[in-house]
Design a protein around this motif. Structure first.
Motif, PDB file in Angstrom:
ATOM      1  N   VAL A 124     -17.713  -2.441   0.995  1.00 32.21           N
ATOM      2  CA  VAL A 124     -18.185  -1.179   0.398  1.00 32.21           C
ATOM      3  C   VAL A 124     -17.104  -0.115   0.323  1.00 32.21           C
ATOM      4  N   VAL A 125     -15.871  -0.456   0.751  1.00 33.13           N
ATOM      5  CA  VAL A 125     -14.838   0.577   0.832  1.00 33.13           C
ATOM      6  C   VAL A 125     -14.450   1.113  -0.550  1.00 33.13           C
ATOM      7  N   VAL A 126     -14.574   0.279  -1.585  1.00 32.94           N
ATOM      8  CA  VAL A 126     -14.351   0.737  -2.960  1.00 32.94           C
ATOM      9  C   VAL A 126     -15.705   0.932  -3.625  1.00 32.94           C
ATOM     10  N   CYS A 127     -16.070   2.176  -3.820  1.00 36.67           N
ATOM     11  CA  CYS A 127     -17.360   2.485  -4.458  1.00 36.67           C
ATOM     12  C   CYS A 127     -17.268   3.856  -5.111  1.00 36.67           C
ATOM     13  N   SER A 128     -18.318   4.260  -5.789  1.00 39.59           N
ATOM     14  CA  SER A 128     -18.303   5.524  -6.530  1.00 39.59           C
ATOM     15  C   SER A 128     -18.593   6.739  -5.648  1.00 39.59           C
ATOM     16  N   ASP A 129     -19.039   6.492  -4.411  1.00 40.27           N
ATOM     17  CA  ASP A 129     -19.392   7.576  -3.503  1.00 40.27           C
ATOM     18  C   ASP A 129     -18.215   7.865  -2.564  1.00 40.27           C
ATOM     19  N   GLU A 130     -17.586   9.029  -2.741  1.00 39.02           N
ATOM     20  CA  GLU A 130     -16.406   9.365  -1.938  1.00 39.02           C
ATOM     21  C   GLU A 130     -16.719   9.430  -0.451  1.00 39.02           C
ATOM     22  N   ASP A 131     -17.877   9.980  -0.101  1.00 36.75           N
ATOM     23  CA  ASP A 131     -18.253  10.081   1.316  1.00 36.75           C
ATOM     24  C   ASP A 131     -18.381   8.694   1.945  1.00 36.75           C
ATOM     25  N   MET A 132     -18.958   7.772   1.170  1.00 38.06           N
ATOM     26  CA  MET A 132     -19.126   6.401   1.652  1.00 38.06           C
ATOM     27  C   MET A 132     -17.763   5.737   1.850  1.00 38.06           C
ATOM     28  N   THR A 133     -16.868   5.953   0.918  1.00 39.96           N
ATOM     29  CA  THR A 133     -15.523   5.387   1.021  1.00 39.96           C
ATOM     30  C   THR A 133     -14.791   5.933   2.240  1.00 39.96           C
ATOM     31  N   LYS A 166      -8.039  -3.879  -1.536  1.00 33.29           N
ATOM     32  CA  LYS A 166      -8.899  -2.743  -1.850  1.00 33.29           C
ATOM     33  C   LYS A 166      -8.267  -1.431  -1.380  1.00 33.29           C
ATOM     34  N   LEU A 167      -7.579  -1.469  -0.252  1.00 32.56           N
ATOM     35  CA  LEU A 167      -6.866  -0.275   0.221  1.00 32.56           C
ATOM     36  C   LEU A 167      -5.768   0.114  -0.766  1.00 32.56           C
ATOM     37  N   GLU A 168      -5.081  -0.885  -1.305  1.00 31.65           N
ATOM     38  CA  GLU A 168      -4.036  -0.622  -2.300  1.00 31.65           C
ATOM     39  C   GLU A 168      -4.646   0.003  -3.550  1.00 31.65           C
ATOM     40  N   LEU A 169      -5.809  -0.477  -3.926  1.00 33.78           N
ATOM     41  CA  LEU A 169      -6.518   0.055  -5.087  1.00 33.78           C
ATOM     42  C   LEU A 169      -6.884   1.523  -4.867  1.00 33.78           C
ATOM     43  N   LEU A 170      -7.259   1.852  -3.637  1.00 27.08           N
ATOM     44  CA  LEU A 170      -7.684   3.220  -3.313  1.00 27.08           C
ATOM     45  C   LEU A 170      -6.523   4.215  -3.325  1.00 27.08           C
ATOM     46  N   GLN A 171      -5.300   3.716  -3.357  1.00 28.80           N
ATOM     47  CA  GLN A 171      -4.155   4.622  -3.466  1.00 28.80           C
ATOM     48  C   GLN A 171      -4.088   5.279  -4.843  1.00 28.80           C
ATOM     49  N   GLU A 172      -4.909   4.772  -5.754  1.00 28.92           N
ATOM     50  CA  GLU A 172      -5.013   5.371  -7.089  1.00 28.92           C
ATOM     51  C   GLU A 172      -6.264   6.240  -7.214  1.00 28.92           C
ATOM     52  N   HIS A 173      -6.948   6.476  -6.100  1.00 25.07           N
ATOM     53  CA  HIS A 173      -8.200   7.238  -6.131  1.00 25.07           C
ATOM     54  C   HIS A 173      -7.959   8.701  -6.500  1.00 25.07           C
ATOM     55  N   LYS A 174      -8.926   9.291  -7.196  1.00 23.59           N
ATOM     56  CA  LYS A 174      -8.783  10.687  -7.635  1.00 23.59           C
ATOM     57  C   LYS A 174      -8.843  11.673  -6.465  1.00 23.59           C
ATOM     58  N   SER A 175      -9.456  11.247  -5.352  1.00 21.76           N
ATOM     59  CA  SER A 175      -9.558  12.120  -4.181  1.00 21.76           C
ATOM     60  C   SER A 175      -8.288  12.016  -3.330  1.00 21.76           C
ATOM     61  N   GLU A 176      -7.686  13.166  -3.049  1.00 21.42           N
ATOM     62  CA  GLU A 176      -6.485  13.176  -2.211  1.00 21.42           C
ATOM     63  C   GLU A 176      -6.781  12.650  -0.809  1.00 21.42           C
ATOM     64  N   ASN A 177      -7.950  13.001  -0.269  1.00 24.04           N
ATOM     65  CA  ASN A 177      -8.322  12.536   1.071  1.00 24.04           C
ATOM     66  C   ASN A 177      -8.394  11.017   1.134  1.00 24.04           C
ATOM     67  N   TYR A 179      -6.960   8.698  -1.019  1.00 26.14           N
ATOM     68  CA  TYR A 179      -5.710   7.958  -1.222  1.00 26.14           C
ATOM     69  C   TYR A 179      -4.732   8.174  -0.069  1.00 26.14           C
ATOM     70  N   ARG A 180      -4.765   9.348   0.553  1.00 25.07           N
ATOM     71  CA  ARG A 180      -3.893   9.565   1.722  1.00 25.07           C
ATOM     72  C   ARG A 180      -4.329   8.679   2.900  1.00 25.07           C
ATOM     73  N   LYS A 181      -5.628   8.598   3.115  1.00 27.53           N
ATOM     74  CA  LYS A 181      -6.147   7.754   4.204  1.00 27.53           C
ATOM     75  C   LYS A 181      -5.814   6.285   3.946  1.00 27.53           C
ATOM     76  N   ALA A 182      -6.034   5.835   2.718  1.00 31.88           N
ATOM     77  CA  ALA A 182      -5.733   4.447   2.373  1.00 31.88           C
ATOM     78  C   ALA A 182      -4.240   4.153   2.539  1.00 31.88           C
ATOM     79  N   LYS A 183      -3.401   5.060   2.078  1.00 33.88           N
ATOM     80  CA  LYS A 183      -1.954   4.886   2.189  1.00 33.88           C
ATOM     81  C   LYS A 183      -1.518   4.835   3.651  1.00 33.88           C
ATOM     82  N   ASN A 184      -2.090   5.707   4.477  1.00 36.28           N
ATOM     83  CA  ASN A 184      -1.746   5.732   5.899  1.00 36.28           C
ATOM     84  C   ASN A 184      -2.130   4.425   6.597  1.00 36.28           C
TER      85      ASN A 184
END
Length: 210
Positions: A124-133, A166-177, A179-184
């Motif tokens: 569920v880490v990649v989904c449309s709900d930012e809070d869920m991610t 999926k973490l790599e995919l999230l580095q392209e996320h529109k939310s800074e929070n 993509y920074r978390k995924a990158k870290n």
């Protein structure tokens, strides 16, 4: 339907009940009905049951223990997190798993990992709900941190269920929070330097005079 709703209402009432009330209702056998409700064909019943469980645990290890030691309850929660067709149900399941992980209790986290929580969270880490991610990312971070401390290769399990991709995919996320978390997480647990650090820890562990 009415019996199911009555059971959910009883469970929800535990969230604000005294310890005596909790013990009384627990002894009445209400927790035994929870796995049945989690298998209910109506998604609203499954969702409300998970929401009631989330309110019930409230970060208390004693209450969490009531759920962990109730036959198949957490297995079913983790199964629903991984595969329920309704995303609202999966969101409620994630909240339960996240709340338990955030206690920081290592044996509890290890038990959740043994039940398949890494694979379920990654689903569920990649989904449309930012809070869920973000909730899923924070839960993964806690698990991976424990994996390093316990010399357990939790990072490999994340990789094997395509969590790293999926973490790599999230580095392209529109939310800074996000993509920074995924990158870290990638930098800390999945980069070449992270692998070297893990090998160093393992070698030191092997050389201990036990």
């Amino acid at each position: 339907g009415e019996i199911a709703l009555h059971a959910i209402t009883s469970l929800s009432s535990l969230a604000t009940g005294s310890d005596e009330r909790i013990q009384a209702i627990f002894k009445s056998g209400i927790m035994v009905k929870v796995p049945i409700l989690l298998d209910h064909h109506k998604e609203n019943i499954r969702k409300q049951t998970c929401n009631a469980l989330f309110k019930f645990i409230d970060g208390s290890l004693e209450r969490i223990g009531c759920i962990m030691f109730t036959d198949t309850t957490m297995e079913k929660v983790i199964h629903l997190l991984n595969s329920d067709p309704c995303w609202l149900v999966r969101m409620e399941c994630l909240k339960i798993v996240w709340k338990m992980i955030e206690t920081g209790h290592r044996y509890l986290i290890m038990s959740l990992v043994d039940r398949g929580s890494i694979e379920a969270i990654c689903s569920v880490v990649v989904c449309s709900d930012e809070d869920m991610t973000m909730m899923a990312l924070n839960a993964l971070e806690s698990i991976l941190k424990l994996g390093i401390a316990e010399i357990s290769d939790y990072a490999t399990r994340v990789f094997e269920c395509e969590g790293t991709a999926k973490l790599e995919l999230l580095q392209e996320h529109k939310s800074e929070n996000v993509y920074r978390k995924a990158k870290n997480l990638i930098t800390k647990y999945f980069s070449e330097s992270a692998e070297n650090d893990g090998n160093d820890i393992f070698e030191r562990f092997q050389n201990l005079d036990l």
